[in-house]
Scaffold this active site. Structure first.
Site, mmCIF file in Angstrom:
data_model
loop_
_atom_site.group_PDB
_atom_site.id
_atom_site.type_symbol
_atom_site.label_atom_id
_atom_site.label_comp_id
_atom_site.label_asym_id
_atom_site.label_seq_id
_atom_site.Cartn_x
_atom_site.Cartn_y
_atom_site.Cartn_z
ATOM 1 N N LYS A 210 -50.024 47.529 10.168
ATOM 2 C CA LYS A 210 -50.286 47.653 11.605
ATOM 3 C C LYS A 210 -49.434 46.646 12.374
ATOM 4 O O LYS A 210 -48.751 46.982 13.329
ATOM 5 C CB LYS A 210 -51.781 47.427 11.859
ATOM 6 C CG LYS A 210 -52.171 47.533 13.306
ATOM 7 C CD LYS A 210 -53.686 47.425 13.480
ATOM 8 C CE LYS A 210 -54.038 47.246 14.947
ATOM 9 N NZ LYS A 210 -55.458 47.108 15.194
ATOM 10 N N GLU A 216 -48.042 39.514 2.543
ATOM 11 C CA GLU A 216 -48.035 40.252 1.286
ATOM 12 C C GLU A 216 -47.150 41.491 1.390
ATOM 13 O O GLU A 216 -46.328 41.779 0.523
ATOM 14 C CB GLU A 216 -49.462 40.705 0.919
ATOM 15 C CG GLU A 216 -50.409 39.592 0.502
ATOM 16 C CD GLU A 216 -51.131 38.952 1.679
ATOM 17 O OE1 GLU A 216 -50.642 39.027 2.828
ATOM 18 O OE2 GLU A 216 -52.196 38.355 1.434
ATOM 19 N N GLY A 271 -57.536 48.182 11.564
ATOM 20 C CA GLY A 271 -56.946 48.409 10.236
ATOM 21 C C GLY A 271 -57.899 49.127 9.297
ATOM 22 O O GLY A 271 -57.531 50.088 8.615
ATOM 23 N N ARG A 272 -59.147 48.689 9.268
ATOM 24 C CA ARG A 272 -60.111 49.263 8.312
ATOM 25 C C ARG A 272 -60.643 50.615 8.767
ATOM 26 O O ARG A 272 -61.452 51.227 8.067
ATOM 27 C CB ARG A 272 -61.239 48.273 8.047
ATOM 28 C CG ARG A 272 -61.925 47.746 9.290
ATOM 29 C CD ARG A 272 -62.785 46.527 8.977
ATOM 30 N NE ARG A 272 -63.388 45.935 10.163
ATOM 31 C CZ ARG A 272 -62.827 44.999 10.920
ATOM 32 N NH1 ARG A 272 -61.592 44.579 10.631
ATOM 33 N NH2 ARG A 272 -63.450 44.494 11.945
ATOM 34 N N GLU A 357 -65.808 43.256 6.446
ATOM 35 C CA GLU A 357 -64.924 42.674 7.455
ATOM 36 C C GLU A 357 -65.483 42.984 8.850
ATOM 37 O O GLU A 357 -65.318 42.203 9.785
ATOM 38 C CB GLU A 357 -63.493 43.216 7.303
ATOM 39 C CG GLU A 357 -62.452 42.330 7.967
ATOM 40 C CD GLU A 357 -61.016 42.708 7.641
ATOM 41 O OE1 GLU A 357 -60.566 43.764 8.125
ATOM 42 O OE2 GLU A 357 -60.332 41.958 6.931
ATOM 43 N N HIS A 388 -74.914 51.628 -17.623
ATOM 44 C CA HIS A 388 -74.810 50.925 -18.906
ATOM 45 C C HIS A 388 -74.298 49.508 -18.718
ATOM 46 O O HIS A 388 -73.833 48.888 -19.671
ATOM 47 C CB HIS A 388 -73.895 51.723 -19.844
ATOM 48 C CG HIS A 388 -74.430 53.100 -20.090
ATOM 49 N ND1 HIS A 388 -75.341 53.372 -21.089
ATOM 50 C CD2 HIS A 388 -74.246 54.261 -19.415
ATOM 51 C CE1 HIS A 388 -75.666 54.658 -21.035
ATOM 52 N NE2 HIS A 388 -75.021 55.219 -20.021
ATOM 53 N N LYS A 508 -55.146 32.350 5.705
ATOM 54 C CA LYS A 508 -53.738 32.754 5.881
ATOM 55 C C LYS A 508 -52.917 31.577 6.388
ATOM 56 O O LYS A 508 -51.837 31.295 5.894
ATOM 57 C CB LYS A 508 -53.648 33.849 6.948
ATOM 58 C CG LYS A 508 -53.877 35.244 6.478
ATOM 59 C CD LYS A 508 -53.439 36.170 7.615
ATOM 60 C CE LYS A 508 -53.964 37.557 7.461
ATOM 61 N NZ LYS A 508 -53.697 38.392 8.628
HETATM 62 O O1 LIG Z 1 -51.868 46.402 8.523
HETATM 63 P P1 LIG Z 1 -51.614 44.937 8.569
HETATM 64 O O2 LIG Z 1 -51.270 44.453 9.937
HETATM 65 O O3 LIG Z 1 -50.551 44.552 7.558
HETATM 66 O O4 LIG Z 1 -52.929 44.199 8.176
HETATM 67 C C1 LIG Z 1 -53.494 44.323 6.914
HETATM 68 C C2 LIG Z 1 -54.850 43.655 6.844
HETATM 69 O O5 LIG Z 1 -54.682 42.269 6.969
HETATM 70 C C3 LIG Z 1 -55.481 41.457 7.765
HETATM 71 O O6 LIG Z 1 -55.595 40.235 7.146
HETATM 72 C C4 LIG Z 1 -56.820 41.992 8.219
HETATM 73 O O7 LIG Z 1 -57.879 41.183 7.810
HETATM 74 C C5 LIG Z 1 -57.089 43.399 7.833
HETATM 75 O O8 LIG Z 1 -58.009 43.923 8.751
HETATM 76 C C6 LIG Z 1 -55.852 44.236 7.831
HETATM 77 O O9 LIG Z 1 -56.188 45.554 7.469
#
Ligand SMILES: O=P(O)(O)OC[C@H]1O[C@H](O)[C@H](O)[C@@H](O)[C@@H]1O
Length: 545
Positions: A210, A216, A271-272, A357, A388, A508
């Site tokens: 986003k 990462e 994002g979620r 989240e 199990h 972060k």
């Molecule tokens: O889609 P991006 O901007 O790379 O974000 C990826 C993710 O990283 C963040 O740390 C948020 O906590 C998430 O809500 C998000 O989905």
């Protein structure tokens, strides 16, 4: 938008609910079923293809009435309307929350900040469909003219969990002649494993982020680009092997992807809550545009139900309220989600971000400490595997663990008697959890006296049963929309912002500070606490050796 959250515990509706809880506290599900033998049929609700049986919960029709009154009092009705109207219900980020616009039908209109967003949504959908068709049909080819055989989505959090979960869930609907991989972790093993057996000439990377600033994802995308260039040896190859999904065209360009190869979305999609946006591009290539549209129709059916049904008959709202009932009045701290479908192996992972989240908050919209426990720990794995492993603790441990059981009437594959066996277990578990086995029953079986306490099952363990015809794209959309709206329902009762995620920031920021401390020449001085300092020194020593 200013929303003044209701201090729900101070309202007469909450007090009546708490009083009612005390009257039910000593009662067993066995008694509730004996008192009302019809509850297995009446304490149920249907929405689209989903059937929810919530009768195996510690509640009565009166509880449902009181929970609905709490939801009304908390302002759930107004908040749903505000969400669908594009108001800025994400207060701390001053944004609209419009994942519902991602599945709004063409021709309808949802306006936020003076702009009707539905035409924008459909324009991107059409671009995605065109691209997906070209990749699936072999028209979009790699730099050397080879057909694309592997699609690797690079993203994390909401830009990974949704598409990955849905790809697994709908695997039976995917193009099996292609390979789909999902890379998220900054641990180099993830990208290494995802690419080690692929041919760069046949591989398409979809960089999904986003913000397009996530460490990462950018690290993995850079490594993927290096891998591609090492294989194909020509910088211009990037154009045929990299596309982006983002809201940030500038950063996409900076990375070296032509914004013409970018699929956009908007800051009003969290994002979620985003896998039915362009973030689902990898999924659309896997299942095809028609199936993706079916999935959107499933989301939409539940959106409509959630928007219009009275809370007492509103499936997602009821699931949310039943959760509140356990977390806040019975002291439950977790929520198990147990799908009896192997393809839903990633469903709990996905829900962990969606729920934890969203509702892992301890201050209200106005910054006051909350007065009730908020989001539960969400977890689970597909049945029957968990039976199990950890079900023992649910059956006979000391904790209260509300559980959602999700099952399907029809299997994906008719393999012998497997589906009957799977579903027999599905039905048996909720029955055993609710009713247990009494001491008298165990004794009557001639069990040795010393074993009787160990073989007695207290029962009274609450479960929801969600049944649907089959795990199709449409039903998956219905399920996910249900959980999305369950989250909103709970967030409104707790008076929190379910759409921000400030808590992710601190770790972060600290990681960014530590990177040069690990890698810079001359081992810069460490100014952390004694534990962190010692751990970093240990790492540095290993790195130097
Ligand atoms: O889609 P991006 O901007 O790379 O974000 C990826 C993710 O990283 C963040 O740390 C948020 O906590 C998430 O809500 C998000 O989905």
């Amino acid at each position: 938008m200013t929303i003044t959250p209701v201090r729900i515990t101070e309202t007469p509706e909450w007090k009546a609910l708490a009083e009612h809880q005390r009257s039910l506290a000593g009662r067993h599900l066995r008694e509730l079923f004996a008192d009302d033998p019809t509850r297995g049929e009446t304490l149920t609700v249907d929405a689209a293809d989903l059937h929810l049986d919530f009768s195996k919960n510690r509640l009565t029709a009166e509880t449902v009435r009181l929970l609905a009154a709490v939801a009304e009092r908390a302002g759930l009705r107004e908040r749903i309307d505000a969400m669908f109207a594009g108001e800025h219900i994400n207060v701390t980020e001053d944004r609209a929350v419009l994942h519902v616009a991602l599945r709004a039908p063409e021709g309808s209109s949802i306006t936020t900040d003076g702009r009707d967003v539905v035409p924008d949504v459909h324009a991107v959908l059409r671009d995605m469909e065109d691209f997906a068709r070209r990749v699936r049909g072999g028209e979009w080819r790699g730099h050397s003219g080879k057909r694309i055989r592997a699609v690797v989505n690079i993203g994390i959090g909401g830009s990974d969990l949704g598409p990955k979960m849905a790809y697994e869930a709908l695997k039976d609907h995917t193009d099996r002649s292609m390979v789909f991989r999902f890379v998220s972790n900054v641990d180099g093993s993830d990208i290494w494993e995802a690419t080690c057996d692929l041919d760069p000439a046949e591989t398409l990377f979809i960089v999904s982020s986003k913000t397009f600033t996530t460490l990462e994802t950018l690290t993995n995308a850079t490594t993927a680009r290096d891998w591609l260039l090492a294989g194909l040896g020509d910088r211009s190859a990037v154009a045929k092997h990299f596309v982006a999904v983002s809201t940030n065209a500038e950063k996409v360009r900076e990375f070296g992807i032509d914004p013409a190869n970018m699929f956009g979305f908007w800051d009003w999609v969290g994002g979620r809550y985003s896998y039915d946006s362009a973030i689902g591009l990898s999924l659309m290539i896997a299942i095809g545009p028609e199936a993706f549209r079916d999935m959107l129709a499933g989301f939409r059916a539940i959106d409509e139900h959630f928007r219009t049904a009275p809370f007492e008959r509103n499936l997602p709202a009821l699931m949310g309220l039943i959760g509140v009932w356990y977390y806040d009045l019975w002291g439950a701290g977790t929520q198990a989600v147990l799908p009896y479908d192997h393809y839903l192996s990633r469903f709990a992972d996905y829900l962990q971000q969606l729920e934890m989240e969203s509702n892992g908050k301890s201050v209200t919209l106005t910054g006051e400490p909350v007065d009730l426990p908020t989001g539960p720990v969400v977890w689970g794995t597909p049945g029957t595997n968990g039976q199990h492993a950890y079900y023992q603790l649910i059956h006979q441990g000391t904790r209260l663990i509300p559980a959602d059981f999700i099952g399907f009437l029809h299997p994906h594959h008719r393999v012998g008697t497997h589906h009957d066996l799977l579903m027999a277990n599905f039905f048996a578990q909720t029955e055993a959890l609710a009713f247990g086995r009494t001491r008298e029953e165990v004794e009557a079986e001639g069990v040795p006296a010393a074993q009787v306490p160990h073989r007695t099952f207290a029962g009274n363990h609450p479960t929801n049963t969600l049944l649907a015809p089959a795990l199709t794209p449409r039903v998956l959309g219905e399920l996910v929309a249900t959980y999305e709206h369950r989250v909103l329902t709970q967030g409104v009762v707790w008076g929190i912002d379910s759409f921000d995620q400030w808590g992710v920031e601190l770790g972060k920021a600290l990681a960014q500070r530590i990177v040069p401390e690990l890698t810079a020449e001359g081992s810069p001085e460490l100014r952390h606490d004694s534990s962190t300092n010692a751990l970093i020194r240990r790492y540095r020593a290993a790195r130097a050796g």
